[in-house]
Design an enzyme around this catalytic site. Structure first.
Site, PDB file in Angstrom:
ATOM      1  N   GLU A  46       0.661  -1.278  -0.050  1.00  0.00           N
ATOM      2  CA  GLU A  46      -0.032  -0.034   0.153  1.00  0.00           C
ATOM      3  C   GLU A  46       0.967   1.291   0.150  1.00  0.00           C
ATOM      4  O   GLU A  46       0.616   2.261   0.830  1.00  0.00           O
ATOM      5  CB  GLU A  46      -1.148  -0.137   1.115  1.00  0.00           C
ATOM      6  CG  GLU A  46      -2.087  -1.274   1.138  1.00  0.00           C
ATOM      7  CD  GLU A  46      -3.046  -1.266   2.374  1.00  0.00           C
ATOM      8  OE1 GLU A  46      -2.712  -0.364   3.278  1.00  0.00           O
ATOM      9  OE2 GLU A  46      -3.520  -2.303   2.554  1.00  0.00           O
ATOM     10  N   HIS A 105     -10.662  -5.967  -2.378  1.00  0.00           N
ATOM     11  CA  HIS A 105     -11.543  -5.639  -1.425  1.00  0.00           C
ATOM     12  C   HIS A 105     -12.684  -5.138  -2.103  1.00  0.00           C
ATOM     13  O   HIS A 105     -12.745  -3.822  -2.381  1.00  0.00           O
ATOM     14  CB  HIS A 105     -11.196  -4.857  -0.351  1.00  0.00           C
ATOM     15  CG  HIS A 105     -10.140  -5.477   0.745  1.00  0.00           C
ATOM     16  ND1 HIS A 105     -10.252  -6.718   1.499  1.00  0.00           N
ATOM     17  CD2 HIS A 105      -8.780  -5.191   0.902  1.00  0.00           C
ATOM     18  CE1 HIS A 105      -9.086  -7.118   1.980  1.00  0.00           C
ATOM     19  NE2 HIS A 105      -8.122  -6.181   1.685  1.00  0.00           N
ATOM     20  N   GLU A 160      -6.296 -10.318  -1.182  1.00  0.00           N
ATOM     21  CA  GLU A 160      -6.961 -10.170  -0.049  1.00  0.00           C
ATOM     22  C   GLU A 160      -8.475 -10.182  -0.599  1.00  0.00           C
ATOM     23  O   GLU A 160      -9.317  -9.393   0.066  1.00  0.00           O
ATOM     24  CB  GLU A 160      -6.661  -8.977   0.558  1.00  0.00           C
ATOM     25  CG  GLU A 160      -5.140  -8.842   1.077  1.00  0.00           C
ATOM     26  CD  GLU A 160      -4.709  -7.460   1.760  1.00  0.00           C
ATOM     27  OE1 GLU A 160      -5.669  -6.555   2.159  1.00  0.00           O
ATOM     28  OE2 GLU A 160      -3.317  -7.332   1.799  1.00  0.00           O
ATOM     29  N   ASP A 210     -12.366 -10.090  -0.798  1.00  0.00           N
ATOM     30  CA  ASP A 210     -13.803  -9.980  -0.212  1.00  0.00           C
ATOM     31  C   ASP A 210     -14.707  -9.237  -1.006  1.00  0.00           C
ATOM     32  O   ASP A 210     -14.243  -8.485  -1.401  1.00  0.00           O
ATOM     33  CB  ASP A 210     -13.545  -9.808   1.268  1.00  0.00           C
ATOM     34  CG  ASP A 210     -12.896  -8.536   1.799  1.00  0.00           C
ATOM     35  OD1 ASP A 210     -12.592  -7.924   0.918  1.00  0.00           O
ATOM     36  OD2 ASP A 210     -12.358  -8.433   2.877  1.00  0.00           O
TER      37      ASP A 210
HETATM   38  O1  9MR Z   1      -7.382  -7.677   8.455  1.00  0.00           O
HETATM   39  C1  9MR Z   1      -6.537  -7.111   9.323  1.00  0.00           C
HETATM   40  C2  9MR Z   1      -7.137  -6.619  10.457  1.00  0.00           C
HETATM   41  O2  9MR Z   1      -7.231  -7.754  11.337  1.00  0.00           O
HETATM   42  C3  9MR Z   1      -6.334  -5.472  11.058  1.00  0.00           C
HETATM   43  O3  9MR Z   1      -6.841  -4.964  11.977  1.00  0.00           O
HETATM   44  C4  9MR Z   1      -5.881  -4.458  10.003  1.00  0.00           C
HETATM   45  C5  9MR Z   1      -4.936  -3.243  10.708  1.00  0.00           C
HETATM   46  O4  9MR Z   1      -4.581  -2.420   9.698  1.00  0.00           O
HETATM   47  O5  9MR Z   1      -5.296  -5.035   8.775  1.00  0.00           O
HETATM   48  C6  9MR Z   1      -6.196  -5.655   8.279  1.00  0.00           C
HETATM   49  O6  9MR Z   1      -5.600  -6.408   6.933  1.00  0.00           O
HETATM   50  C7  9MR Z   1      -5.254  -5.227   6.003  1.00  0.00           C
HETATM   51  C8  9MR Z   1      -3.920  -6.003   5.232  1.00  0.00           C
HETATM   52  O7  9MR Z   1      -2.955  -6.283   6.099  1.00  0.00           O
HETATM   53  C9  9MR Z   1      -3.576  -4.924   4.353  1.00  0.00           C
HETATM   54  N1  9MR Z   1      -4.747  -4.601   3.307  1.00  0.00           N
HETATM   55  C10 9MR Z   1      -5.879  -4.244   4.126  1.00  0.00           C
HETATM   56  C11 9MR Z   1      -6.223  -5.208   5.087  1.00  0.00           C
HETATM   57  C12 9MR Z   1      -7.624  -4.835   5.515  1.00  0.00           C
HETATM   58  O8  9MR Z   1      -7.448  -3.512   6.414  1.00  0.00           O
END
Ligand code: 9MR
Length: 469
Positions: A165, A243, A270, A272
């Site tokens: 990101e 997402h 990722e 969903d």
């Molecule tokens: O799913 C993850 C969630 O449990 C955490 O709280 C969050 C913290 O930033 O990160 C989420 O995973 C992210 C991933 O690492 C990077 N792309 C976006 C995902 C969803 O926020």
């Protein structure tokens, strides 16, 4: 927490598809290529198309038997949802903790699943000590982090999200402001070079969201990847997080294709999808898009059941909270089992309908008079080797239906297997027997599946033995 802006927030199915590829002109022979037996789980169905189907996993949920049951049965790849991030692995500077990352890694490996590493550098989920650094001190700490973590997991990670990101949302197509970006625009390539040096076998990926179509942000990333490839900066793949909301961009597949055309793999990392009228269709569209592009090598959904998702209330996954399969699950499985796929590079099985074996194929050409042994299996290897190590991708093909297989590989003296996926390895040195795991033992007549292993030393030469059960 970074949220993408787009989301508003059995029986055995057995469809044997035989494709009569055509009768060669001049009476040279009858060419028949058969697709594999329909897979009954996501992992098995994806494996039959030379792909993986994975899920993000939380270490804290592995003790939940419903969760673990679905995970173990359906998926053949795993990503640690949070446990391999910077704050989790280096909570104070220079002190590395891998307890929870290892729980996920060991669970995956014990069950024959490959592991995606997520994520070495990211502006979010940095430990407080890193957030307070800047300039050279932060750059050095960041590169040391990449080196230490990738070295610790060396040989065990299929693909690493090296940088996550780093591009801005909106129309700029440029980088996101962050403490890492302020260390200099070259921080991303420095991270990729450090990761390659630490773990030469891992595929190195750039991963981002809101890149699920041709838009300013994905074009910014596209330009970076093109530049990296032109200058020899080591990058192997692009992760499209996906997402998704209630629609999917009409350029979703074209976007995957343009990255593939740069010479990198694409992984859906990722996935969903907001529950609503189109959820099942959107999941199926993503699946078909990946299967349509040879370099789209796998899909990961961001969690197992709806209740495990970070998107509270969106119910964006393939299983409900009780672990039941949703309509979206069936849509994905059907899409994986449908024909018309393309075969990823390195595969030695021609796509259905093909009459020409790909370069490097070790399978007999069409019209060959020496068919594979009746009732048995054959194995062919695609090798990626460098000084001191290698990654082997092995394709197991069956002439007639089989329900299990063992591939034997003779390793040269001094060579050792350090990791494997989609197989159980019976040893690390000498002659090693690689057996099927539960989801890929059954191969239909004319079908095939893939597994892999990596090792140190000189790569094995020759064709491995294969015995079927
Ligand atoms: O799913 C993850 C969630 O449990 C955490 O709280 C969050 C913290 O930033 O990160 C989420 O995973 C992210 C991933 O690492 C990077 N792309 C976006 C995902 C969803 O926020």
């Amino acid at each position: 927490m970074t949220r993408p802006s787009t989301p508003s927030r059995s029986h055995r199915l057995r469809r044997l598809v035989l494709l009569m590829a055509g009768v060669l002109a001049g009476g040279a022979g009858l060419v028949v290529t058969g697709s594999a037996d329909a897979g009954t789980t996501l992992g098995a169905a994806a494996a039959e198309k030379g792909r993986y189907y994975g899920a993000a996993v939380a270490a804290g949920r592995l003790g939940d038997s419903t969760y673990a049951g679905v995970l173990n049965r359906e998926f053949n790849s795993v990503t640690a949802e949070n446990e391999m991030k910077w704050d989790a692995t280096e909570p104070s500077q220079g002190r590395f903790t891998y307890t929870n990352g290892d729980r996920i890694l060991n669970h995956a490996r014990a069950n024959g699943k490959s592991v995606r590493g997520h994520a070495l550098l990211w502006h979010a989920q940095q430990p407080p000590w890193a957030q307070s650094l800047s300039g050279t001190a932060l750059r050095n700490a960041a590169i040391n982090h990449v080196t230490q973590v990738a070295t610790y997991y060396r040989g065990k990670i299929h693909s690493w999200d090296v940088v996550n990101e780093a591009f801005a949302d909106g129309n700029s197509g440029g980088r996101r402001d962050s403490n890492l970006q302020r260390t200099g625009n070259d921080w991303i390539e420095a991270a990729f070079r450090a990761a390659r040096a630490a773990d030469p076998a891992a595929k190195l990926c750039y991963n981002d969201y809101n890149t699920d179509g041709i838009n300013a942000k994905s074009t910014g990333i596209y330009n970076m990847v093109r530049d990296f490839k032109a200058r020899g900066v080591p990058i192997d793949c692009v992760g499209l997080q996906s997402h998704l909301g209630t629609t999917i961009d009409s350029t979703y597949q074209a976007n995957i294709q343009r990255f593939a055309d740069l010479g990198v793999d694409v992984q859906i990392t990722e996935l969903d999808v907001q529950q609503g009228g189109n959820q099942a269709n959107i999941f199926a569209t993503v699946t078909r898009a990946c299967l349509a592009v040879p370099r789209c090598t796998g899909i990961t959904v961001w969690g197992v059941r709806d209740c495990d998702s970070w998107r509270t209330g969106a119910n964006p996954l393939l299983f409900d909270c009780a672990g039941n399969k949703k309509a979206a699950y069936t849509a994905v499985l059907d899409a994986l089992n449908a024909g018309g796929t393309t075969t990823p590079p390195g595969s030695t099985t021609p796509p259905p309908g093909s009459t020409t074996p790909p370069p490097g194929s070790t399978t007999p050409p069409p019209g060959s008079t020496t068919p594979p042994p009746a009732g048995g299996c054959t194995a062919s290897v695609s090798m990626n080797a460098w000084t001191g190590g290698f990654v082997a991708t092995v394709r197991v093909s069956a002439a007639t239906a089989i329900s299990g297989w063992t591939v034997t590989v003779a390793l040269p003296a001094g060579t050792a297997v350090t990791g494997s996926w989609s197989t159980r390895a019976g040893g690390t040195t000498g002659t090693v027997a690689f057996g099927n795991v539960d989801y890929n033992g059954r191969i239909a007549a004319g079908g095939s599946t893939e597994f892999g292993f990596q090792g140190t030393g000189t790569p094995p030469a020759g064709t491995p033995g294969c015995s079927a059960a």
